[in-house]
Design a protein around this motif. Structure first.
Motif, short mmCIF file in Angstrom:
data_model
loop_
_atom_site.label_atom_id
_atom_site.label_comp_id
_atom_site.label_asym_id
_atom_site.label_seq_id
_atom_site.Cartn_x
_atom_site.Cartn_y
_atom_site.Cartn_z
N VAL A 208 39.46 39.35 46.44
CA VAL A 208 39.42 38.97 45.01
C VAL A 208 40.74 38.68 44.65
N ILE B 137 29.48 38.44 41.57
CA ILE B 137 30.16 39.49 42.17
C ILE B 137 29.08 40.65 42.88
N LEU C 236 37.69 43.26 35.88
CA LEU C 236 36.94 43.43 37.14
C LEU C 236 36.27 44.54 37.07
N VAL D 34 37.03 35.43 43.05
CA VAL D 34 36.52 35.60 44.40
C VAL D 34 36.99 34.56 45.42
#
Length: 357
Positions: free
Chosen positions: A82, A148, A347, A115
């Protein structure tokens, strides 16, 4: 690409100037044997270990960074890369370079991360699913959470233990960034790795209720609990506290696959396990064990619930690594790296949202 050295390290070929020399100088500075800077010494905890440079005898002019293989200790490593930060271009980038980077993922500034790829082990099929950078660039504000979460889904369930452990490790990296003003990072990534296999997994089922829905022969419940497997009723001796221990050894992933069809049809009518509390405290005492030879479709689905959905706060720390990688665009600074901090916080918020829901 990354090459593997026979000694267990990995080799990353040095990029052309100025990126390659800049990354090399970064590693040299952080891992200098005379380093006494507490900020850099702590940073080592979040990087792959650096073992100098290496060149093949046949091509002495080719230089490789010799780094720790973060995936080496894992049996079935699940890996995600990431990119972190609001900008994937550095302060010295040309207007053309800036436009090129922004066009690749216009949402980078708003989302704060991208990503770049993932490789996920699915226990059901004993195979890997991979996604490349195009997958990450297709994610929007509305779909990034699901995008994710795909990394933490093993084909059966969501690995909440790995999510919780990942959050803890990112928070430590965030703490480092909040406390330093020496370096700013651009186009740098976090490498996530967790164990995808269920080998050598042991869980404790606390306050387990075993109910045979089609009727229990009289008298059996007085002396023990009822467990049905292979279409036969067996009595399992009760432990003092009425708890049982389930030990699932090696080969469980293959065992899952073998019984996938069987249990989908049968487990609802044969057995229900009510898991009310899962405690991490106290050493498990010797008690009844259900070995994997005895596990079939009746028990597997219930164990899956335990493996994958234990509350994060009582879970043993999952086997997870989160390391910072890619340092071709790291520059000295006298301000906090706000772009990287923003990306880390966002995140964490996404991962926490996946965990909570």
């Amino acid at each position: 690409g990354i090459l593997q050295h026979p000694d267990g390290t990995v080799l990353k070929q040095l990029q052309p100037p100025p990126r390659g020399p800049r990354e090399l100088e970064f590693y040299k500075k952080v891992y200098d044997s005379d380093c006494c800077d507490s900020v850099l010494l702590e940073l080592r905890e979040y990087l792959p270990k650096y073992f100098g440079v290496w060149s093949p005898p046949t091509a002495p002019n080719d230089t490789y960074l010799k780094l720790e293989d973060v995936t080496r200790k894992f049996n079935k490593p699940c890996i995600m890369d990431v990119k972190i930060g609001q900008k994937s271009y550095d302060p010295y980038a040309s207007a053309e370079k800036i436009q090129q980077q922004v066009s690749k993922y216009p949402l980078m500034e708003e989302i704060g991360f991208l990503v770049l790829g993932m490789r996920v082990y699915h226990v059901s099929s004993d195979s890997y699913e991979t996604q490349n950078q195009h997958y990450g660039r297709s994610l929007t504000k509305e779909t990034v959470k699901d995008g994710i979460s795909k990394f933490f889904h093993n084909g059966y369930c969501l690995r909440k233990d790995a999510i919780a452990a990942s959050i803890q490790k990112i928070e430590k990296i965030l703490g480092w960034f909040e406390g330093q003003k020496q370096l700013n990072f651009y186009a740098s990534s976090l490498l996530f790795v967790y164990e995808g296999s269920c080998q050598a997994t042991t869980v404790r089922l606390s306050d387990v209720t075993l109910a045979e829905k089609r009727g229990v022969p009289k008298g059996l419940l007085a002396g023990g609990d009822i467990l049905e497997y292979n279409n036969n009723i067996h009595v399992i001796n009760s432990t003092e506290n009425g708890k049982i221990e389930a030990s699932v050894g090696k080969g469980l992933s293959k065992f899952y696959a073998l019984h996938k069809k069987a249990y989908s049809k049968r487990h609802h009518s044969q057995l229900s396990l009510k898991v009310e509390n899962l405690e991490q405290d106290n050493v498990w005492k010797s008690s009844t064990c259900i070995t994997r030879e005895h596990l079939n479709g009746n028990v597997i689905p219930q164990l899956e619930k335990v493996f994958c959905h234990m509350p994060a706060e009582i879970k043993e720390s999952a086997s997870v690594e989160v390391r910072m990688i890619d340092f071709a665009h790291v520059f000295p600074s006298n301000t906090k790296d706000e772009g990287y901090v923003y990306g880390l916080k966002n995140l964490i918020a996404v991962l926490q949202s996946i965990l909570d829901n």
